[in-house]
Design a protein around this motif. Structure first.
Motif, PDB file in Angstrom:
ATOM      1  N   LEU A   1       0.858  -1.181   0.000  1.00  0.00           N
ATOM      2  CA  LEU A   1       0.000   0.000   0.000  1.00  0.00           C
ATOM      3  C   LEU A   1       0.892   1.229   0.000  1.00  0.00           C
ATOM      4  N   VAL A   2       0.731   2.105  -1.004  1.00  0.00           N
ATOM      5  CA  VAL A   2       1.530   3.331  -1.114  1.00  0.00           C
ATOM      6  C   VAL A   2       0.607   4.514  -0.898  1.00  0.00           C
TER       7      VAL A   2
ATOM      8  N   THR B   1      -5.505  -6.632   4.073  1.00  0.00           N
ATOM      9  CA  THR B   1      -4.230  -6.985   4.680  1.00  0.00           C
ATOM     10  C   THR B   1      -3.118  -6.807   3.653  1.00  0.00           C
ATOM     11  N   PHE B   2      -2.141  -5.988   3.984  1.00  0.00           N
ATOM     12  CA  PHE B   2      -0.997  -5.737   3.110  1.00  0.00           C
ATOM     13  C   PHE B   2       0.263  -6.291   3.770  1.00  0.00           C
ATOM     14  N   ASP B   3       1.259  -6.547   2.936  1.00  0.00           N
ATOM     15  CA  ASP B   3       2.546  -7.004   3.473  1.00  0.00           C
ATOM     16  C   ASP B   3       3.360  -5.846   4.031  1.00  0.00           C
ATOM     17  N   VAL B   4       3.209  -4.652   3.439  1.00  0.00           N
ATOM     18  CA  VAL B   4       3.976  -3.482   3.882  1.00  0.00           C
ATOM     19  C   VAL B   4       3.267  -2.227   3.381  1.00  0.00           C
ATOM     20  N   ILE B   5       3.464  -1.128   4.117  1.00  0.00           N
ATOM     21  CA  ILE B   5       2.874   0.157   3.747  1.00  0.00           C
ATOM     22  C   ILE B   5       4.001   1.174   3.588  1.00  0.00           C
ATOM     23  N   LEU B   6       3.997   1.888   2.454  1.00  0.00           N
ATOM     24  CA  LEU B   6       4.901   3.021   2.256  1.00  0.00           C
ATOM     25  C   LEU B   6       4.078   4.287   2.482  1.00  0.00           C
TER      26      LEU B   6
ATOM     27  N   PRO C   1       4.131  -3.780   8.669  1.00  0.00           N
ATOM     28  CA  PRO C   1       5.307  -2.898   8.642  1.00  0.00           C
ATOM     29  C   PRO C   1       4.987  -1.598   7.893  1.00  0.00           C
ATOM     30  N   ILE C   2       5.363  -0.481   8.476  1.00  0.00           N
ATOM     31  CA  ILE C   2       5.114   0.828   7.871  1.00  0.00           C
ATOM     32  C   ILE C   2       6.450   1.552   7.731  1.00  0.00           C
TER      33      ILE C   2
ATOM     34  N   ALA D   1      14.861  -2.094   1.932  1.00  0.00           N
ATOM     35  CA  ALA D   1      13.776  -1.976   2.906  1.00  0.00           C
ATOM     36  C   ALA D   1      12.784  -3.130   2.760  1.00  0.00           C
ATOM     37  N   LEU D   2      12.425  -3.439   1.519  1.00  0.00           N
ATOM     38  CA  LEU D   2      11.477  -4.528   1.294  1.00  0.00           C
ATOM     39  C   LEU D   2      12.083  -5.882   1.631  1.00  0.00           C
TER      40      LEU D   2
END
Length: 798
Positions: free
Chosen positions: A556-557, A596-601, A629-630, A666-667
């Motif tokens: 998610l960006v 549900t996302f794996d990571v948020i930017l 994770p954000i 980061a990812l």
């Protein structure tokens, strides 16, 4: 002196009797402490004991006892709970002072015994003389008559001297700028000097016999002044009341009120006891202090405005640059002809140059906000230098300049230091050499040196055949915003920040930098650096894992700038990830609460709800939505800003302009599970990622060296508890901190190592206040660090 020992033993006994919190009588403890403090004050200040204070051992014992009592005043005057919990430590410290107390008694007794012997000798001599005089009465009478004549002359001389002294004292009192008012024990004015007449507007004739309260004390302060005056009369010990001067408000004859400093002291005269008041008008002093406070407030406001300006400029400049450079990256990976490739490369060079200038200003801000952290890494020094040369050879070739590097003498292969900082240093220096060298040669020389007064073991020299630097410019070239040619017609551009930043970075690594140059013959920039030789590390498969990983992440960006969102989506989708874009914080919270996302930017500056608010909302959501994770995705890269992001619940930071390697790293932390959700680095005294000992030592060696480090740390903290600035001295303290700091970095105790480094620098500068401030923080920091390392030691033993 014996009374001091008695009061000391009484105080010690009271501490022992009240060592149990349930039955402690704090009033008795405070009472015995006050009595002991008073008794010691007599020894330290009493005129009778002035000769004994000239005895070095006697004075040292007094100072030791006085230091302990002064340090204990805070507990005695503080809360009961703090005093009750400190009684065991006070008892141990008091017991340790027993030799000092005994030394006081023995030394004082010896002194007075010697004085008594001398007195007996004088008496014996006098009796012997009288016996001799009695042999012949005529001689005795003649001597007596002569003595009478001399005594009479001396009396007359003393009378004249007393008259002169009184006249001299009267002159002093009449000419001093301080108001002096003498009153009897009932408060009636007896005398006042000329300064008092000028200050308060009363003549001696008008004031004499009047009550001092009615003359100069405002009505609302009369009661307090009368209590103070009565206390002075009751003590009648010729000592000033209170501690020094006190500030209060006084009144002139015309009713005007003004601030004064007052000190009162009692004295004895032929007419009885008097109270002497010394007053000074401090109106101008208070005005000056107010002006200073105003200037300080303005300076603080200026610093805050500067920080806000840098943060705003960082965001406003880096945000469009992110779009520019990101799109250039996407264009460069498409099919281009030769001219288009050239145009893209030229635009990218200009964009990188602008970004370099922005980063230079932000680097200055990082150093001004506090020393940046040094991240130790292990790398091959020769390969590192070759990479520098390879990366700069194209730039040098455009100036028809060659560049190479070589070892002088034995080479050093694998080393440990902050590779990123060292790379910035060399790129700045090599870049400058290329900038000012045309049709010439640049070489980087590396040589091992023998450490002398520091730990620097490697010297790096950047040698060019360029235009050189004048002696005058060499004196200022490492200052900020300084260039050798600041005119508009200069051949080479630049902000003048590069070498100023280089100097700071070299000092951060514990090294030094200098320059040698002759105009027209080129320059030599030399670096002395402490590079720790280490064994070759085991192969790290993290990069291969990052390249080989084909797992697609759901990302998610949250980004309000359309260009930046486009660049981020393209780069992420090119790596095979699934991307969902939202334009603001509200939309990010809505998406993160239902999917549900794996990571948020998360961008920081967005309309409606910013990234920090959105992060807090997400962290407050139920599981599993709160455990995503954000990463902060922002152009605000000032140190205080990035620290604030992490403190608000974010797990990492990705700066703008977006760099693909940084994004992938980061990812990768999300892919390999090393990203600690909602972690706060301040709560992790030991950084396992920075722990070199794991890579350098086997388990047995690790346990041995860890045990040594814990012992060294405990010993250092024990030394710091006993007035280290006096017992150790600045030089020894700096050496001890330096010794322990190097080992702390080896075990990943970065915060503890940084604090030791700050204390080392303060000690080398003989900065007492800075040293004490660092010492005060070390105890808690070491306790947390040691607790973490103890757990690691136990788990390793199992």
């Amino acid at each position: 002196m014996s009374q001091v020992e008695i009061e000391y033993l009484d105080f010690l006994l009271t501490l022992e009797q009240n060592n149990h919190p349930e039955t402690s009588d704090l009033a008795a403890v405070r009472k015995d402490f006050d009595i002991l403090y008073s008794r010691l004050g007599i020894l330290a200040n009493g005129k009778l004991f002035e000769p004994t204070r000239k005895i070095e051992e006697f004075l040292r014992s007094i100072i030791s006892l006085q230091t302990f009592l002064d340090q204990t005043i805070v507990l005695m005057d503080g809360p009961d709970d703090a005093l009750r919990s400190a009684i065991p430590d006070l008892f141990n410290q008091s017991a340790a002072l027993r030799p000092e107390v005994r030394s006081l008694f023995i030394l004082g007794l010896s002194h007075f015994a010697r004085a008594s012997d001398m007195q007996r000798s004088r008496i014996f001599s006098t009796l012997t003389q009288l016996a001799i005089v009695s042999v012949t009465i005529l001689v005795a009478l003649a001597a007596l008559f002569t003595y009478s004549l001399l005594a009479n002359a001396q009396i007359r001389a003393r009378g004249r001297a007393l008259i002169r002294a009184n006249a001299h004292m009267q002159t002093i009192l009449s000419t001093t700028q301080e108001a002096v008012i003498v009153a009897d024990t009932k408060g009636h004015v007896v005398d006042l000097n000329a300064a008092a007449e000028t200050t308060f507007g009363y003549s001696l004739a008008d004031a004499k016999g009047q009550n001092i309260d009615d003359l100069i004390v405002p009505a609302e302060h009369k009661e307090a002044h009368q209590r103070r005056f009565s206390l002075m009369v009751q003590t009648a010990d010729n000592q000033p009341i209170g501690t020094g001067r006190v500030r209060l408000e006084a009144r002139r004859a015309n009713g005007e009120r003004f601030p004064v400093e007052l000190a009162m002291q009692s004295a004895q005269t032929e007419d009885g006891d008097v109270i002497i008041s010394f007053l000074r008008d401090i109106s101008q002093q208070l005005n000056a202090e107010a002006e200073l406070r105003g200037a300080r407030d303005q300076a603080l406001a200026g610093e805050k405005a500067k920080a806000n300006f840098l943060a705003m400029m960082s965001h406003e400049i880096r945000t469009p640059l992110n779009g520019l450079l990101g799109n250039l990256t996407l264009i460069s990976k498409s099919t281009l002809d030769t001219d288009q490739t050239t145009y893209v490369q030229n635009m990218e060079i200009s964009g990188r140059q602008l970004m370099h200038h922005v980063n230079s200003i932000l680097d200055i801000a990082k150093f001004e906000s506090g020393k940046p952290a040094v991240v130790q890494s292990t790398f091959h020094l020769g390969h590192f230098l070759q990479d520098i040369v390879d990366g700069q050879s194209g730039h040098a070739g455009r100036n028809q300049t060659t560049i190479e590097w070589e070892w002088l003498g034995p080479s050093l292969e694998w080393v440990s230091t902050d590779q990123t900082i060292l790379e910035q240093i060399l790129l700045n220096l090599v870049g400058n050499a290329i900038k000012f060298t045309h049709v010439g040669h640049i070489s980087i020389e590396a040589e091992q040196i023998t450490p002398t007064d520091d730990t620097c073991n490697v010297e790096l020299r950047i040698i060019d055949s360029g235009i050189g630097i004048s002696d005058e410019d060499q004196l200022r070239i490492f200052e900020d915003f300084e260039t050798c040619d600041s005119t508009y017609t200069r051949d080479s551009g630049g902000t003048g920040l590069g070498l100023g930043i280089v100097r700071r970075m070299v000092q951060l690594l514990g090294g030094s930098i200098g320059v040698e140059s002759t105009p027209g013959d080129g320059s030599v920039f030399w670096l002395h650096l402490p590079l720790l030789p280490v064994a070759e590390p085991l192969p790290d498969s993290s990069e291969e894992k990052a390249r080989a990983a084909d797992q697609s992440l759901s990302i998610l960006v949250a980004e309000d700038v359309e260009t930046n969102a486009f660049v981020a989506r393209k780069l992420l989708e090119r790596d095979g990830h699934k991307v969902t874009l939202v334009p603001d914080g509200l939309a990010a919270v809505a998406k993160a609460s239902t999917e549900t996302f794996d990571v948020i930017l998360m961008d920081i500056s967005m309309p409606g709800m910013d990234g920090l608010q959105a992060t807090r909302k997400i962290r407050a959501a139920p599981q599993p939505f709160c455990d995503i994770p954000i990463f902060a995705f922002s152009a605000n890269v000032l140190p205080e800003e990035t620290t604030h992001f992490r403190a608000s619940g974010m797990d990492g930071f990705i700066g703008k302009p977006l760099q693909l390697p940084e994004l992938r790293r980061a990812l990768q932390t999300v892919l390999d599970g090393s990203c600690m959700i909602n972690s706060d680095p301040r709560n992790r005294p030991v950084d396992e990622e920075a722990e070199l000992a794991k890579d350098l030592l086997n388990q047995r060696e690790y346990n041995i060296f860890l045990g040594r480090f814990l012992t060294e740390g405990d010993a250092l903290l024990a030394d710091l508890e006993n007035d280290p600035l006096t017992t150790l001295g600045f030089e020894t303290l700096a050496a001890k901190c330096h010794q322990v700091r190097s080992t702390a970095s080896l075990f990943g105790a970065a915060d503890f190592a940084t604090s030791l480094g700050n204390l080392e620098v303060a000690a080398k500068r003989s900065d007492t206040s800075a040293s004490l401030a660092e010492i005060a923080d070390l105890s808690d920091l070491w306790a947390k660090t040691r607790a973490t390392l103890d757990l690691k030691s136990v788990s390793a033993g199992q």
